[in-house]
Enzyme design. Structure first.
Site, PDB file in Angstrom:
ATOM      1  N   ARG A 120       0.976  -1.381   0.072  1.00 27.73           N
ATOM      2  CA  ARG A 120       0.007   0.461   0.125  1.00 27.73           C
ATOM      3  C   ARG A 120       0.954   1.222   0.290  1.00 27.73           C
ATOM      4  O   ARG A 120       0.768   2.438  -0.757  1.00 27.73           O
ATOM      5  CB  ARG A 120      -0.697  -0.106   1.365  1.00 27.73           C
ATOM      6  CG  ARG A 120      -1.434   1.016   1.117  1.00 27.73           C
ATOM      7  CD  ARG A 120      -3.121   1.564   2.410  1.00 27.73           C
ATOM      8  NE  ARG A 120      -2.802   0.148   3.231  1.00 27.73           N
ATOM      9  CZ  ARG A 120      -2.364   1.071   4.227  1.00 27.73           C
ATOM     10  NH1 ARG A 120      -1.349   2.100   4.526  1.00 27.73           N
ATOM     11  NH2 ARG A 120      -2.315  -0.284   5.396  1.00 27.73           N
ATOM     12  N   ASP A 171      -3.859  20.133 -14.609  1.00 30.36           N
ATOM     13  CA  ASP A 171      -3.708  18.396 -15.261  1.00 30.36           C
ATOM     14  C   ASP A 171      -3.515  18.738 -16.776  1.00 30.36           C
ATOM     15  O   ASP A 171      -4.028  19.008 -17.582  1.00 30.36           O
ATOM     16  CB  ASP A 171      -5.870  18.317 -14.833  1.00 30.36           C
ATOM     17  CG  ASP A 171      -5.717  16.769 -15.778  1.00 30.36           C
ATOM     18  OD1 ASP A 171      -5.026  16.233 -16.341  1.00 30.36           O
ATOM     19  OD2 ASP A 171      -7.049  16.469 -15.206  1.00 30.36           O
ATOM     20  N   LYS A 215      -5.369   7.897 -19.420  1.00 32.24           N
ATOM     21  CA  LYS A 215      -6.145   8.255 -20.879  1.00 32.24           C
ATOM     22  C   LYS A 215      -4.810   7.912 -21.797  1.00 32.24           C
ATOM     23  O   LYS A 215      -4.089   7.149 -21.955  1.00 32.24           O
ATOM     24  CB  LYS A 215      -6.136   9.576 -20.663  1.00 32.24           C
ATOM     25  CG  LYS A 215      -7.462   9.978 -20.304  1.00 32.24           C
ATOM     26  CD  LYS A 215      -8.963   9.443 -20.791  1.00 32.24           C
ATOM     27  CE  LYS A 215      -9.570   9.608 -19.502  1.00 32.24           C
ATOM     28  NZ  LYS A 215      -9.949   9.140 -18.005  1.00 32.24           N
ATOM     29  N   TYR A 228     -12.573  17.628 -16.079  1.00 32.15           N
ATOM     30  CA  TYR A 228     -13.799  17.015 -16.422  1.00 32.15           C
ATOM     31  C   TYR A 228     -14.255  16.722 -15.075  1.00 32.15           C
ATOM     32  O   TYR A 228     -14.110  17.339 -14.528  1.00 32.15           O
ATOM     33  CB  TYR A 228     -12.971  15.764 -15.711  1.00 32.15           C
ATOM     34  CG  TYR A 228     -12.870  15.006 -15.241  1.00 32.15           C
ATOM     35  CD1 TYR A 228     -13.517  14.000 -16.992  1.00 32.15           C
ATOM     36  CD2 TYR A 228     -12.874  14.237 -14.431  1.00 32.15           C
ATOM     37  CE1 TYR A 228     -14.180  12.937 -16.243  1.00 32.15           C
ATOM     38  CE2 TYR A 228     -13.442  12.331 -14.201  1.00 32.15           C
ATOM     39  CZ  TYR A 228     -13.648  11.781 -14.982  1.00 32.15           C
ATOM     40  OH  TYR A 228     -14.925  10.665 -14.540  1.00 32.15           O
TER      41      TYR A 228
HETATM   42  C1  LIG Z   1      -9.272  15.705 -17.740  1.00 36.35           C
HETATM   43  C2  LIG Z   1      -8.767  14.240 -16.901  1.00 36.35           C
HETATM   44  N1  LIG Z   1      -8.441  14.291 -15.740  1.00 36.35           N
HETATM   45  C3  LIG Z   1      -8.703  13.256 -15.452  1.00 36.35           C
HETATM   46  C4  LIG Z   1      -9.262  12.426 -14.848  1.00 36.35           C
HETATM   47  C5  LIG Z   1      -9.935  11.054 -14.297  1.00 36.35           C
HETATM   48  O1  LIG Z   1      -9.686  10.166 -13.982  1.00 36.35           O
HETATM   49  P1  LIG Z   1      -9.991   8.954 -14.227  1.00 36.35           P
HETATM   50  O2  LIG Z   1     -10.974   8.454 -15.303  1.00 36.35           O
HETATM   51  O3  LIG Z   1      -8.608   7.836 -15.177  1.00 36.35           O
HETATM   52  O4  LIG Z   1     -10.312   8.111 -12.500  1.00 36.35           O
HETATM   53  C6  LIG Z   1     -10.125  12.603 -16.633  1.00 36.35           C
HETATM   54  C7  LIG Z   1     -11.005  11.315 -17.170  1.00 36.35           C
HETATM   55  O5  LIG Z   1     -12.128  11.045 -18.106  1.00 36.35           O
HETATM   56  C8  LIG Z   1      -9.966  13.601 -17.860  1.00 36.35           C
HETATM   57  O6  LIG Z   1     -10.322  13.383 -18.804  1.00 36.35           O
END
Ligand SMILES: Cc1ncc(COP(=O)(O)O)c(C=O)c1O
Length: 399
Positions: free
Chosen positions: A59, A184, A209, A112
């Site tokens: 962990r 991000d 992604k 997101y």
């Molecule tokens: C720009 C962005 N940040 C964060 C996330 C969150 O990631 P996860 O789906 O791996 O939890 C996403 C998911 O679609 C995203 O598109």
């Protein structure tokens, strides 16, 4: 012979492509295995009380995950990374590590949907205040930072509107306000955009992604040059128990190897498809940062090295026609996700951004008819043919 792992710490001259392939891993000292093994183990036998080989319990740390962390830090031009079970687990760790009750975050308006839900529904009851601001508007952004702010959270390009925020400006504004800047970087990856070089303190990724890139895992990462921040992330990850699994880390290590190649092809394909859509008589609005028609084209050229793989558009006939189009594709997959080898078509309002309140969606430009296309690695002619037949089908559906 000096290994790339040792070299990464001492010699930053290796190019991005070489780091994406080699950084963070060395051949297995016992067998010579080229790939870092999947260390599928809960615990680590200790030599004596207080004497271990750097790992105690999976962990808090795992050798396969650590290899991925070294690789991701190297390709973002940083020293430290922590990997998580999902992108949202990384976002959760970030917020829990840095916020206390009463703190305020200024976030891009279009981010997101899961990030919005986490702030509005999970963290607000604990006294964390979130203001969602049009960070592409310098005046609105500066004004929002006049009030005490702990964190500035931007997503650029923003998902799904593709609006850009000037990272260099955001970093100067955040510094002036005494706030940390988080970017991000999921939509572009360090192959196309380097937020730490533009002044960001922390980079966040959904490795689900482009970083992993094959629709095979979910994962997330926090990357920084600041040792204190890194310590806080490690502590929080151990406390809340959200480390990535060794198998997902191993798959991601393989995916990263082709990141530079994939991103180049994603962008090439996306530009061709964006030009096709832009010239199609039934497309009423087309957003792609790699086209001259993009309202922030100059900023896109300055801050990212290509347009990326995402296209947002609207079809004549509004919501009904857009939905019909998405239901009519055959090669493109109607699905939630982006950044995979396969082309994915998404309806943000009913899928990825359903948790965003309608007023915030309207303010951010996430219209009911907006279609998001994550262009994959197929031959672009095949994607164009599929979109063409889906556009024809959606026109017939309106008759
Ligand atoms: C720009 C962005 N940040 C964060 C996330 C969150 O990631 P996860 O789906 O791996 O939890 C996403 C998911 O679609 C995203 O598109």
């Amino acid at each position: 012979m000096i290994t790339i792992l040792e070299a990464v710490g001492t010699d930053t001259d290796y190019s991005f492509e070489t780091l994406a392939l080699h950084a963070g891993t060395t051949p297995d000292p016992v067998t010579g295995a080229m790939l870092t093994p999947i260390y599928q183990t809960t615990t680590y036998r200790q030599e004596a009380v207080g004497k271990d080989k750097g790992f105690k319990y999976s962990r808090s740390g795992n050798p396969t995950v650590s290899a991925l962390e070294r690789r991701l830090a190297a390709i973002e031009g940083a020293e430290f990374a922590t990997c998580y079970s999902t992108g949202l687990a990384a976002t959760t760790a970030l917020f829990l590590a840095l916020f206390k009750s009463g703190d305020r975050v200024v976030s891009s308006q279009a981010v997101y949907g899961g990030t919005v839900r986490l702030l509005r529904q999970t963290l607000a009851p604990f006294g964390v205040k979130a203001d969602f601001v049009d960070t592409s508007n310098a005046d609105a952004f500066a004004k929002a930072l006049q009030k005490p702010t702990r964190l500035v959270f931007i997503e650029t390009p923003a998902n799904p509107t593709l609006k850009l925020t000037d990272i260099d400006l955001a970093s100067r504004l955040a510094k002036k306000a005494g706030a940390l800047l988080v970017v991000d970087n999921t939509l572009l990856t360090p192959a196309l955009q380097r937020p730490l070089d533009l002044g960001a303190d922390i980079v966040l990724h959904s490795t689900t992604k482009f970083i992993e890139g094959h629709n095979a895992t979910v994962g997330g990462a926090l990357i920084t040059r600041d040792a204190n921040l890194h310590e806080q992330f490690l502590f929080t990850r151990n406390t809340i128990g959200t480390i990535q699994s060794p198998f997902a880390a191993w798959l991601t290590l393989q995916g990263v190897k082709t990141l530079p190649l994939r991103m180049a092809r994603h962008c090439e394909n996306a530009e061709r498809i964006a030009r096709f859509l832009e010239s199609h008589p039934r497309i009423t609005r087309l957003v792609y940062p790699g086209l001259e028609s993009f309202p922030q084209f100059e900023l896109a050229r300055r801050q990212q090295s290509a347009g990326g793989a995402l296209i947002a558009f609207e079809v004549e006939g509004g919501v009904e026609a857009g939905v019909h189009l998405m239901n009519s594709v055959r090669l493109c997959a109607l699905a939630e996700n982006l950044g995979a080898a396969e082309t994915i078509i998404t309806h943000p309002v009913s899928m990825t951004h359903g948790a965003v309140p309608p007023e915030q969606r309207a303010a951010a430009g996430i219209t009911d008819g907006l279609v998001r296309l994550s262009v994959g690695l197929e031959n672009p002619d095949d994607i164009i043919a599929d979109l063409e037949q889906a556009l024809d089908a959606s026109a017939e559906g309106l008759l």
